[in-house]
Design a protein around this motif. Sequence first.
Motif, PDB file in Angstrom:
ATOM      1  N   ILE A   1       0.938  -1.305   0.122  1.00  0.00           N
ATOM      2  CA  ILE A   1      -0.046   0.088  -0.053  1.00  0.00           C
ATOM      3  C   ILE A   1       1.069   1.126   0.010  1.00  0.00           C
ATOM      4  O   ILE A   1       1.805   1.570   0.714  1.00  0.00           O
ATOM      5  N   THR A   2       0.583   2.210  -0.961  1.00  0.00           N
ATOM      6  CA  THR A   2       1.408   3.270  -1.079  1.00  0.00           C
ATOM      7  C   THR A   2       0.629   4.614  -0.573  1.00  0.00           C
ATOM      8  O   THR A   2       1.142   5.794  -0.060  1.00  0.00           O
ATOM      9  N   GLU A   3      -0.596   4.532  -0.704  1.00  0.00           N
ATOM     10  CA  GLU A   3      -1.524   5.702  -0.195  1.00  0.00           C
ATOM     11  C   GLU A   3      -2.869   5.176   0.291  1.00  0.00           C
ATOM     12  O   GLU A   3      -3.468   4.107  -0.382  1.00  0.00           O
ATOM     13  N   VAL A   4      -3.461   5.755   1.252  1.00  0.00           N
ATOM     14  CA  VAL A   4      -4.683   5.527   1.628  1.00  0.00           C
ATOM     15  C   VAL A   4      -5.377   6.703   2.133  1.00  0.00           C
ATOM     16  O   VAL A   4      -4.793   7.605   2.958  1.00  0.00           O
ATOM     17  N   ARG A   5      -6.459   6.697   1.861  1.00  0.00           N
ATOM     18  CA  ARG A   5      -7.479   7.817   2.141  1.00  0.00           C
ATOM     19  C   ARG A   5      -8.884   7.369   2.384  1.00  0.00           C
ATOM     20  O   ARG A   5      -9.436   6.703   1.597  1.00  0.00           O
ATOM     21  N   ASN A   6      -9.304   7.340   3.599  1.00  0.00           N
ATOM     22  CA  ASN A   6     -10.800   6.828   4.025  1.00  0.00           C
ATOM     23  C   ASN A   6     -11.748   7.678   3.679  1.00  0.00           C
ATOM     24  O   ASN A   6     -11.452   8.871   3.518  1.00  0.00           O
ATOM     25  N   LYS A   7     -13.072   7.320   3.470  1.00  0.00           N
ATOM     26  CA  LYS A   7     -13.956   8.164   3.096  1.00  0.00           C
ATOM     27  C   LYS A   7     -14.415   9.050   4.165  1.00  0.00           C
ATOM     28  O   LYS A   7     -14.042   8.774   5.450  1.00  0.00           O
ATOM     29  N   GLY A   8     -14.987  10.239   4.017  1.00  0.00           N
ATOM     30  CA  GLY A   8     -15.088  11.066   4.915  1.00  0.00           C
ATOM     31  C   GLY A   8     -16.339  12.000   4.800  1.00  0.00           C
ATOM     32  O   GLY A   8     -17.113  11.819   3.815  1.00  0.00           O
TER      33      GLY A   8
ATOM     34  N   ALA B   1     -27.980  18.779  -0.225  1.00  0.00           N
ATOM     35  CA  ALA B   1     -28.128  18.582   1.281  1.00  0.00           C
ATOM     36  C   ALA B   1     -27.878  20.015   1.870  1.00  0.00           C
ATOM     37  O   ALA B   1     -28.674  20.426   2.732  1.00  0.00           O
ATOM     38  N   VAL B   2     -26.843  20.575   1.539  1.00  0.00           N
ATOM     39  CA  VAL B   2     -26.391  21.912   2.187  1.00  0.00           C
ATOM     40  C   VAL B   2     -27.225  23.046   1.782  1.00  0.00           C
ATOM     41  O   VAL B   2     -27.481  23.895   2.319  1.00  0.00           O
ATOM     42  N   ALA B   3     -27.860  22.896   0.764  1.00  0.00           N
ATOM     43  CA  ALA B   3     -29.029  23.790   0.054  1.00  0.00           C
ATOM     44  C   ALA B   3     -30.229  23.861   1.096  1.00  0.00           C
ATOM     45  O   ALA B   3     -30.688  25.009   1.169  1.00  0.00           O
ATOM     46  N   LEU B   4     -30.552  22.742   1.396  1.00  0.00           N
ATOM     47  CA  LEU B   4     -31.571  22.403   2.514  1.00  0.00           C
ATOM     48  C   LEU B   4     -31.445  22.712   4.023  1.00  0.00           C
ATOM     49  O   LEU B   4     -32.008  23.330   4.541  1.00  0.00           O
ATOM     50  N   VAL B   5     -30.502  21.789   4.302  1.00  0.00           N
ATOM     51  CA  VAL B   5     -29.955  22.004   5.796  1.00  0.00           C
ATOM     52  C   VAL B   5     -28.413  22.071   5.856  1.00  0.00           C
ATOM     53  O   VAL B   5     -27.796  21.106   5.315  1.00  0.00           O
ATOM     54  N   PRO B   6     -27.820  22.977   6.164  1.00  0.00           N
ATOM     55  CA  PRO B   6     -26.442  23.212   5.974  1.00  0.00           C
ATOM     56  C   PRO B   6     -25.411  22.468   7.003  1.00  0.00           C
ATOM     57  O   PRO B   6     -24.438  22.019   6.390  1.00  0.00           O
ATOM     58  N   ILE B   7     -25.859  21.695   7.917  1.00  0.00           N
ATOM     59  CA  ILE B   7     -25.335  20.936   8.621  1.00  0.00           C
ATOM     60  C   ILE B   7     -25.134  19.330   8.092  1.00  0.00           C
ATOM     61  O   ILE B   7     -24.635  18.519   8.790  1.00  0.00           O
ATOM     62  N   ALA B   8     -26.115  19.337   7.058  1.00  0.00           N
ATOM     63  CA  ALA B   8     -26.246  18.005   6.401  1.00  0.00           C
ATOM     64  C   ALA B   8     -24.872  17.586   5.601  1.00  0.00           C
ATOM     65  O   ALA B   8     -24.526  16.094   5.587  1.00  0.00           O
ATOM     66  N   GLY B   9     -23.980  18.291   5.314  1.00  0.00           N
ATOM     67  CA  GLY B   9     -22.761  18.060   4.671  1.00  0.00           C
ATOM     68  C   GLY B   9     -21.913  17.101   5.683  1.00  0.00           C
ATOM     69  O   GLY B   9     -21.169  16.232   5.087  1.00  0.00           O
ATOM     70  N   PHE B  10     -22.078  17.463   6.988  1.00  0.00           N
ATOM     71  CA  PHE B  10     -21.122  16.660   7.860  1.00  0.00           C
ATOM     72  C   PHE B  10     -21.443  14.978   7.695  1.00  0.00           C
ATOM     73  O   PHE B  10     -20.697  14.399   8.058  1.00  0.00           O
ATOM     74  N   PHE B  11     -22.818  14.840   7.605  1.00  0.00           N
ATOM     75  CA  PHE B  11     -23.300  13.500   7.604  1.00  0.00           C
ATOM     76  C   PHE B  11     -23.266  12.743   6.279  1.00  0.00           C
ATOM     77  O   PHE B  11     -23.424  11.748   6.109  1.00  0.00           O
ATOM     78  N   THR B  12     -23.045  13.368   5.027  1.00  0.00           N
ATOM     79  CA  THR B  12     -22.996  12.917   3.790  1.00  0.00           C
ATOM     80  C   THR B  12     -21.362  12.374   3.448  1.00  0.00           C
ATOM     81  O   THR B  12     -20.612  13.253   3.513  1.00  0.00           O
ATOM     82  N   THR B  13     -21.268  11.118   2.942  1.00  0.00           N
ATOM     83  CA  THR B  13     -19.873  10.603   2.833  1.00  0.00           C
ATOM     84  C   THR B  13     -19.934  10.078   1.293  1.00  0.00           C
ATOM     85  O   THR B  13     -20.972   9.875   0.944  1.00  0.00           O
ATOM     86  N   GLY B  14     -18.640   9.875   0.848  1.00  0.00           N
ATOM     87  CA  GLY B  14     -18.459   9.134  -0.366  1.00  0.00           C
ATOM     88  C   GLY B  14     -18.543   7.656   0.026  1.00  0.00           C
ATOM     89  O   GLY B  14     -18.886   7.153   0.987  1.00  0.00           O
ATOM     90  N   THR B  15     -18.044   6.829  -1.174  1.00  0.00           N
ATOM     91  CA  THR B  15     -18.108   5.395  -0.866  1.00  0.00           C
ATOM     92  C   THR B  15     -16.809   5.082  -0.482  1.00  0.00           C
ATOM     93  O   THR B  15     -15.711   5.712  -1.026  1.00  0.00           O
ATOM     94  N   SER B  16     -16.458   4.042   0.010  1.00  0.00           N
ATOM     95  CA  SER B  16     -15.051   3.106   0.078  1.00  0.00           C
ATOM     96  C   SER B  16     -14.393   2.755  -0.933  1.00  0.00           C
ATOM     97  O   SER B  16     -15.033   2.408  -1.972  1.00  0.00           O
ATOM     98  N   ALA B  17     -13.220   2.861  -1.228  1.00  0.00           N
ATOM     99  CA  ALA B  17     -12.329   2.212  -2.139  1.00  0.00           C
ATOM    100  C   ALA B  17     -12.344   0.719  -2.222  1.00  0.00           C
ATOM    101  O   ALA B  17     -12.311   0.283  -0.920  1.00  0.00           O
ATOM    102  N   PHE B  18     -12.299  -0.067  -3.189  1.00  0.00           N
ATOM    103  CA  PHE B  18     -12.176  -1.379  -2.999  1.00  0.00           C
ATOM    104  C   PHE B  18     -11.597  -1.972  -4.124  1.00  0.00           C
ATOM    105  O   PHE B  18     -11.901  -2.072  -5.259  1.00  0.00           O
ATOM    106  N   ILE B  19     -10.558  -3.091  -3.819  1.00  0.00           N
ATOM    107  CA  ILE B  19     -10.176  -3.932  -4.887  1.00  0.00           C
ATOM    108  C   ILE B  19     -10.314  -5.328  -4.576  1.00  0.00           C
ATOM    109  O   ILE B  19      -9.719  -5.822  -3.665  1.00  0.00           O
ATOM    110  N   ALA B  20     -11.234  -5.905  -5.415  1.00  0.00           N
ATOM    111  CA  ALA B  20     -11.240  -7.385  -4.982  1.00  0.00           C
ATOM    112  C   ALA B  20     -10.344  -8.430  -5.108  1.00  0.00           C
ATOM    113  O   ALA B  20      -9.300  -8.105  -5.769  1.00  0.00           O
TER     114      ALA B  20
END
Length: 159
Positions: free
Chosen positions: A44-51, A93-112
């Motif tokens: 592994i050379t680089e890792v970034r977890n979803k956030g 989400a931010v357009a409706l409720v500004p704090i919602a961005g904290f709870f919205t995440t992307g997906t995890s990376a995966f190599i099968a």
Amino acid sequence: MREELTTKKKKLRVGQRFQMEVSENVTSNGVVVIPSGTPAIGEITEVRNKGMWGKSGYIGARVVSLRLGDRHIRLTGNFDDKGVTGTGGVVAAVALVPIAGFFTTGTSAFIASGAGVKGFLDEDIAFRPVASQLQVIDVPVQASAASTPAASQNAIPAK
């Protein structure tokens, strides 16, 4: 790949090694130099977890080496995977409720496990090609009046 890699459980670390194997025979002039199934190592050379704010996971890795008999042969090659960003959901989400961005995440990376990646030899490999053995079989030839004694003693090579 002999193992799956994912940022889902946040356990991957830079420098972590993982198991791989050669998927196809590597040949030179019809001679198998590295057979399929030969164990290999990746790192592994680089890792970034979803956030939060839609940040996706990312895995960067490289092919390190393979073990051929009692030799370690250096390899080179990089590969990666990136999860899907959740940016569109964050903007909505931010357009409706500004704090919602904290709870919205992307997906995890995966190599099968079983996924193919490309690796290249990083050093020359000296090998001794095995010559195919050519058998010589004596074939009896009927003597005739027209044949010469030398012609009846010729051997015919067979494969």
